[in-house]
Design an enzyme around this catalytic site. Structure first.
Site, PDB file in Angstrom:
ATOM      1  N   SER A 165       0.844  -1.191   0.000  1.00  0.00           N
ATOM      2  CA  SER A 165       0.000   0.000   0.000  1.00  0.00           C
ATOM      3  C   SER A 165       0.878   1.239   0.000  1.00  0.00           C
ATOM      4  O   SER A 165       2.032   1.203   0.460  1.00  0.00           O
ATOM      5  CB  SER A 165      -0.882   0.005   1.256  1.00  0.00           C
ATOM      6  N   TYR A 186       0.019   0.072  10.538  1.00  0.00           N
ATOM      7  CA  TYR A 186      -0.357  -0.430   9.217  1.00  0.00           C
ATOM      8  C   TYR A 186       0.752  -0.150   8.211  1.00  0.00           C
ATOM      9  O   TYR A 186       1.140  -1.018   7.421  1.00  0.00           O
ATOM     10  CB  TYR A 186      -1.664   0.229   8.771  1.00  0.00           C
TER      11      TYR A 186
END
Length: 311
Positions: A161, A187
């Site tokens: 990501s 994350y």
């Protein structure tokens, strides 16, 4: 390893998974897609199945997985869409999946994940985002290494990501034992780990015919955002509305990395919008961070991950 000439493709931001897979023949190939019951996992699996591959949806909820498999079969005519239970936060579940897999594996799509979750830990004490997004997939890939090598030409897709730009892997405190927990930073660390995995897996396994690349699928609204408030989602959308993609567009880069002949014997790279990404610029939201491609950090992460799994 391949040379570092950037890979260019005819696909772009608005390309769909079906655009990318058009003309690709995967008959006789076998694929596993983690998290294949929803989001871009379903569309990645659908594209691979449409090209003739046998596709196994590795999912936490087999009932949801079977509904997705039936839907994929209905839209592609491919009845070789299978379902197997897999919980990436449970090392016993991963071991069972590996033990039950028989025969070569040509494509492993490490797609499942959690995003910006509140702090929680596995029974081993591992921070859940790092444990699920990286360690679970690391255990799965290393466990399936012999089956990937048996394919005589295999690919691993490591879904990362742009959030990797939020944090490197903080080796001094990966599990947030001593620093304050911040969901997006955690994350980001796990997504950097996904990129580093692709770098080191290619270095270690390319001689076995196994090549691994990582990617940013794009901004897509899926179940991945279940921990993100509506207000925060609205702010994210307002910040760059044009960047958001449909689920079919979001799966395109995964399918490119999994199956495009343009990436034959290409590994250790990071893709976005179906192109090899440029280096990230300070303050930017695109590109790949230098620390995510650092070979020394990649090797260190592999060693740390191996040690954690050995207990």
């Amino acid at each position: 390893m391949t040379t570092n000439n950037p890979i260019s493709t005819p696909f772009a931001h608005h390309s769909t998974a079906m655009d990318v897979i058009k003309g690709v023949d995967l008959v006789g190939r076998r694929a596993v897609v983690t998290g294949g019951s929803s989001g871009i996992g379903v569309e990645t699996a659908r594209a691979l199945a449409s090209a003739g591959a046998e596709v196994t949806l590795a999912v936490r909820n087999p009932d949801a997985g079977q509904k997705a498999a039936d839907d994929i079969t209905g839209t592609t005519g491919n009845d070789r869409v299978l379902v197997a239970p897999l919980d990436l936060a449970d090392q016993d579940s991963i071991a069972d999946f590996v033990a039950n897999w028989d025969g070569p594996l040509h494509i492993l799509v490490n797609n499942a994940g959690i995003m910006a979750a509140p702090l929680s830990r596995t029974p081993q004490g591992w921070e859940m985002q790092f444990a699920t997004n990286h360690l679970g997939h690391f255990a799965l890939a290393t466990g399936l290494h012999r089956t990937l090598a048996a394919a005589d030409g295999a690919r691993i897709v490591s879904v990362s990501s742009a959030a990797h730009l939020r944090s490197p892997v903080v080796f001094d405190d990966i599990q947030y034992d001593n620093r304050e927990y911040e969901p997006w930073q955690a994350y980001g660390q796990s997504k950097t780990a996904n990129v580093l995995f692709a770098v080191e897996a290619t270095r270690r396994w390319s001689d076995d015919g196994i090549y691994t690349n990582s990617l940013m699928p794009g901004a897509i609204q899926t179940n991945l955002q279940r921990y993100v408030s509506k207000e925060e989602l609205d702010r994210m959308r307002a910040g760059n509305a044009a960047a958001w993609k449909t689920v079919e567009q979001g799966a395109a880069t995964s399918v490119l990395v999994a199956a495009s002949p343009l990436l034959d014997e290409v590994g250790g790279r990071y893709f976005e919008d179906c192109q090899q990404a440029a280096p990230a610029q300070p303050g930017g939201r695109t590109g790949v961070a230098e620390y995510a491609l650092d070979p020394e950090a990649a090797e260190r992460l592999w060693q740390v991950s191996t040690a954690l799994l050995k207990g």
